[in-house]
Design a protein around this motif. Structure first.
Motif, PDB file in Angstrom:
ATOM      1  N   ILE A   1     -17.001  -9.195   7.549  1.00 54.69           N
ATOM      2  CA  ILE A   1     -15.370  -9.160   7.723  1.00 54.69           C
ATOM      3  C   ILE A   1     -14.568 -10.334   7.450  1.00 54.69           C
ATOM      4  O   ILE A   1     -13.412 -10.223   6.633  1.00 54.69           O
ATOM      5  CB  ILE A   1     -15.161  -8.490   9.290  1.00 54.69           C
ATOM      6  N   ALA A   2     -14.959 -11.451   7.901  1.00 58.03           N
ATOM      7  CA  ALA A   2     -14.215 -12.640   7.465  1.00 58.03           C
ATOM      8  C   ALA A   2     -14.236 -13.013   6.055  1.00 58.03           C
ATOM      9  O   ALA A   2     -12.941 -13.329   5.514  1.00 58.03           O
ATOM     10  CB  ALA A   2     -15.118 -13.971   8.216  1.00 58.03           C
ATOM     11  N   GLY A   3     -15.067 -12.533   5.332  1.00 56.75           N
ATOM     12  CA  GLY A   3     -15.189 -12.564   3.579  1.00 56.75           C
ATOM     13  C   GLY A   3     -14.099 -11.823   3.325  1.00 56.75           C
ATOM     14  O   GLY A   3     -13.396 -12.110   2.410  1.00 56.75           O
ATOM     15  N   LEU A   4     -14.118 -10.440   3.894  1.00 57.42           N
ATOM     16  CA  LEU A   4     -12.856  -9.602   3.215  1.00 57.42           C
ATOM     17  C   LEU A   4     -11.702  -9.706   3.645  1.00 57.42           C
ATOM     18  O   LEU A   4     -10.863  -9.554   2.999  1.00 57.42           O
ATOM     19  CB  LEU A   4     -13.241  -8.093   4.051  1.00 57.42           C
ATOM     20  N   CYS A   5     -11.501 -10.523   4.553  1.00 60.86           N
ATOM     21  CA  CYS A   5     -10.070 -11.079   5.181  1.00 60.86           C
ATOM     22  C   CYS A   5      -9.392 -12.000   4.000  1.00 60.86           C
ATOM     23  O   CYS A   5      -8.088 -12.097   4.015  1.00 60.86           O
ATOM     24  CB  CYS A   5      -9.932 -11.700   6.579  1.00 60.86           C
ATOM     25  N   ILE A   6     -10.207 -12.850   3.259  1.00 67.56           N
ATOM     26  CA  ILE A   6      -9.676 -14.123   2.228  1.00 67.56           C
ATOM     27  C   ILE A   6      -8.635 -13.632   1.387  1.00 67.56           C
ATOM     28  O   ILE A   6      -7.595 -14.134   1.502  1.00 67.56           O
ATOM     29  CB  ILE A   6     -10.937 -14.669   2.010  1.00 67.56           C
ATOM     30  N   THR A   7      -8.957 -12.457   0.827  1.00 66.04           N
ATOM     31  CA  THR A   7      -8.007 -11.893  -0.195  1.00 66.04           C
ATOM     32  C   THR A   7      -6.524 -11.474   0.407  1.00 66.04           C
ATOM     33  O   THR A   7      -5.593 -12.088   0.118  1.00 66.04           O
ATOM     34  CB  THR A   7      -8.831 -10.979  -1.089  1.00 66.04           C
ATOM     35  N   PRO A   8      -6.746 -10.664   1.296  1.00 65.11           N
ATOM     36  CA  PRO A   8      -5.191 -10.193   1.949  1.00 65.11           C
ATOM     37  C   PRO A   8      -4.684 -11.270   2.812  1.00 65.11           C
ATOM     38  O   PRO A   8      -3.561 -11.259   2.544  1.00 65.11           O
ATOM     39  CB  PRO A   8      -6.011  -9.135   3.176  1.00 65.11           C
TER      40      PRO A   8
ATOM     41  N   LEU B   1      -9.560  -3.070   5.854  1.00 68.27           N
ATOM     42  CA  LEU B   1      -9.484  -4.326   4.688  1.00 68.27           C
ATOM     43  C   LEU B   1      -9.757  -3.828   3.340  1.00 68.27           C
ATOM     44  O   LEU B   1      -9.185  -4.125   2.635  1.00 68.27           O
ATOM     45  CB  LEU B   1     -10.584  -5.269   5.256  1.00 68.27           C
ATOM     46  N   LEU B   2     -10.519  -2.877   3.360  1.00 67.24           N
ATOM     47  CA  LEU B   2     -10.908  -2.327   2.139  1.00 67.24           C
ATOM     48  C   LEU B   2      -9.776  -1.166   1.502  1.00 67.24           C
ATOM     49  O   LEU B   2      -9.454  -1.277   0.427  1.00 67.24           O
ATOM     50  CB  LEU B   2     -12.277  -1.177   2.182  1.00 67.24           C
ATOM     51  N   ALA B   3      -8.920  -0.642   2.352  1.00 69.42           N
ATOM     52  CA  ALA B   3      -7.723   0.020   2.065  1.00 69.42           C
ATOM     53  C   ALA B   3      -6.527  -0.591   1.564  1.00 69.42           C
ATOM     54  O   ALA B   3      -5.829  -0.405   0.614  1.00 69.42           O
ATOM     55  CB  ALA B   3      -7.321   0.958   3.205  1.00 69.42           C
ATOM     56  N   LEU B   4      -6.603  -2.006   2.053  1.00 70.50           N
ATOM     57  CA  LEU B   4      -5.647  -2.955   1.257  1.00 70.50           C
ATOM     58  C   LEU B   4      -5.962  -3.460  -0.029  1.00 70.50           C
ATOM     59  O   LEU B   4      -4.999  -3.918  -0.919  1.00 70.50           O
ATOM     60  CB  LEU B   4      -5.560  -4.262   2.091  1.00 70.50           C
ATOM     61  N   ARG B   5      -7.239  -3.133  -0.571  1.00 72.33           N
ATOM     62  CA  ARG B   5      -7.460  -3.540  -1.975  1.00 72.33           C
ATOM     63  C   ARG B   5      -7.164  -2.360  -2.923  1.00 72.33           C
ATOM     64  O   ARG B   5      -7.290  -2.400  -4.104  1.00 72.33           O
ATOM     65  CB  ARG B   5      -8.919  -4.039  -1.834  1.00 72.33           C
ATOM     66  N   VAL B   6      -6.825  -1.060  -2.547  1.00 74.24           N
ATOM     67  CA  VAL B   6      -6.599  -0.022  -3.213  1.00 74.24           C
ATOM     68  C   VAL B   6      -5.160  -0.082  -3.767  1.00 74.24           C
ATOM     69  O   VAL B   6      -4.233  -0.520  -3.393  1.00 74.24           O
ATOM     70  CB  VAL B   6      -6.627   1.237  -2.339  1.00 74.24           C
ATOM     71  N   PRO B   7      -5.348  -0.176  -5.435  1.00 79.41           N
ATOM     72  CA  PRO B   7      -4.031  -0.523  -5.993  1.00 79.41           C
ATOM     73  C   PRO B   7      -2.869   0.504  -5.700  1.00 79.41           C
ATOM     74  O   PRO B   7      -3.287   2.028  -5.662  1.00 79.41           O
ATOM     75  CB  PRO B   7      -4.520  -0.324  -7.544  1.00 79.41           C
ATOM     76  N   LYS B   8      -1.770   0.294  -5.429  1.00 82.08           N
ATOM     77  CA  LYS B   8      -0.683   1.076  -5.143  1.00 82.08           C
ATOM     78  C   LYS B   8      -0.092   1.968  -6.357  1.00 82.08           C
ATOM     79  O   LYS B   8       0.245   1.032  -7.467  1.00 82.08           O
ATOM     80  CB  LYS B   8       0.271   0.317  -4.347  1.00 82.08           C
ATOM     81  N   LYS B   9      -0.034   3.208  -6.368  1.00 78.74           N
ATOM     82  CA  LYS B   9       0.518   3.805  -7.619  1.00 78.74           C
ATOM     83  C   LYS B   9       2.029   3.751  -7.766  1.00 78.74           C
ATOM     84  O   LYS B   9       2.742   3.608  -6.660  1.00 78.74           O
ATOM     85  CB  LYS B   9       0.370   5.307  -7.621  1.00 78.74           C
ATOM     86  N   THR B  10       2.601   3.085  -8.816  1.00 78.63           N
ATOM     87  CA  THR B  10       4.003   2.900  -8.766  1.00 78.63           C
ATOM     88  C   THR B  10       4.642   4.202  -9.419  1.00 78.63           C
ATOM     89  O   THR B  10       3.947   4.913 -10.266  1.00 78.63           O
ATOM     90  CB  THR B  10       4.209   1.885  -9.987  1.00 78.63           C
ATOM     91  N   LEU B  11       5.600   4.692  -8.504  1.00 79.99           N
ATOM     92  CA  LEU B  11       6.234   5.914  -9.004  1.00 79.99           C
ATOM     93  C   LEU B  11       7.141   5.827 -10.172  1.00 79.99           C
ATOM     94  O   LEU B  11       7.780   4.706 -10.332  1.00 79.99           O
ATOM     95  CB  LEU B  11       7.326   6.174  -7.769  1.00 79.99           C
ATOM     96  N   PRO B  12       7.420   6.697 -11.110  1.00 78.17           N
ATOM     97  CA  PRO B  12       8.178   6.532 -12.406  1.00 78.17           C
ATOM     98  C   PRO B  12       9.711   6.535 -11.759  1.00 78.17           C
ATOM     99  O   PRO B  12      10.130   6.995 -10.952  1.00 78.17           O
ATOM    100  CB  PRO B  12       7.854   7.867 -12.955  1.00 78.17           C
ATOM    101  N   LEU B  13      10.424   5.689 -12.693  1.00 78.35           N
ATOM    102  CA  LEU B  13      11.900   5.579 -12.236  1.00 78.35           C
ATOM    103  C   LEU B  13      12.598   6.733 -12.578  1.00 78.35           C
ATOM    104  O   LEU B  13      12.311   7.370 -13.620  1.00 78.35           O
ATOM    105  CB  LEU B  13      12.339   4.344 -12.964  1.00 78.35           C
ATOM    106  N   GLN B  14      13.455   7.053 -11.719  1.00 77.87           N
ATOM    107  CA  GLN B  14      14.298   8.367 -12.003  1.00 77.87           C
ATOM    108  C   GLN B  14      15.297   8.044 -12.899  1.00 77.87           C
ATOM    109  O   GLN B  14      16.098   7.145 -12.361  1.00 77.87           O
ATOM    110  CB  GLN B  14      14.442   9.060 -10.475  1.00 77.87           C
ATOM    111  N   ARG B  15      15.615   8.965 -13.727  1.00 76.43           N
ATOM    112  CA  ARG B  15      17.004   8.636 -14.434  1.00 76.43           C
ATOM    113  C   ARG B  15      17.921   9.469 -13.897  1.00 76.43           C
ATOM    114  O   ARG B  15      18.084  10.530 -13.394  1.00 76.43           O
ATOM    115  CB  ARG B  15      16.650   9.143 -15.791  1.00 76.43           C
TER     116      ARG B  15
END
Length: 200
Positions: A59-66, A186-200
């Motif tokens: 767990i300590a190892g997983l904490c390093i990146t966040p 900690l694993l959830a923090l590594r899931v890339p967030k989807k960027t929403l398309p810009l609304q025109r």
């Protein structure tokens, strides 16, 4: 700033000190076992303490990146030491089970096949072997990008370790479930967030 101060201190801490501090609890657990400080079943207790500390290190190892990404605290130089220490504790946990607890070779294999929590634990241990073998500068240079991909096994190992703890508990217990929730968070923090398309 506090973050800058923490980073300055971290840069001054040698890796060998992390190894010494990290392995010290194992000596303490062994001392307690030899002096009756681990209760009526010292072997089971020693096995538990070593395994739980291994999970804490994972767990300590997983904490390093966040910590670096979200707070700017850079402890990346200690990640290898933490990983090697985690493997050391897992291996010690396994040795206590093999040598002091079960002892009978045929029974060991039967337990691995028939008891799901032991099967899960062994899967975690096997997954750790290629990581500890490649935890050196030569492997980093030789493997290149593949080294980073290989070491992402850490995520699965941490989850398997937490699952093993939950299964060993045999019932709903707060401590192992808490570890599992921390690992999942900690694993959830590594899931890339989807960027929403810009609304025109």
């Amino acid at each position: 700033m506090i973050t800058d101060r923490v980073n300055q201190i971290a840069r001054r801490v040698p890796n060998w000190l992390v190894y010494i501090l990290g392995i010290s609890p194992a000596g303490w657990f062994l001392y307690l076992g030899l002096t009756g400080g681990l209760g009526a079943e010292p072997i089971k207790s020693l096995e538990h303490e070593l395994g739980e500390f291994a999970l804490k290190l994972l767990i300590a190892g997983l904490c390093i990146t966040p910590l670096r990404k979200h707070l700017g605290v850079n402890l990346i130089k200690f990640r290898r030491a933490i990983g090697v220490l985690a493997f050391t504790y897992v291996f010690s946990h396994l040795l206590v089970w093999l040598v002091l607890d079960v002892q009978i070779v045929s029974q060991i294999w039967a337990d691995i096949l028939k008891r799901p929590y032991i099967t899960v634990g062994m899967v975690g241990f096997v997954l750790m072997i290629p990581l500890v073998v490649t935890s050196n500068n030569l492997s980093v240079r030789k493997l290149g990008v593949r080294w980073r991909k290989l070491h992402k096994l850490t995520y699965g190992i941490a989850f398997v370790g937490a699952l093993h703890f939950v299964m060993v508990a045999k019932g709903i217990q707060i401590e192992p479930i808490s570890y599992m929730l921390v690992v999942i968070g900690l694993l959830a923090l590594r899931v890339p967030k989807k960027t929403l398309p810009l609304q025109r």
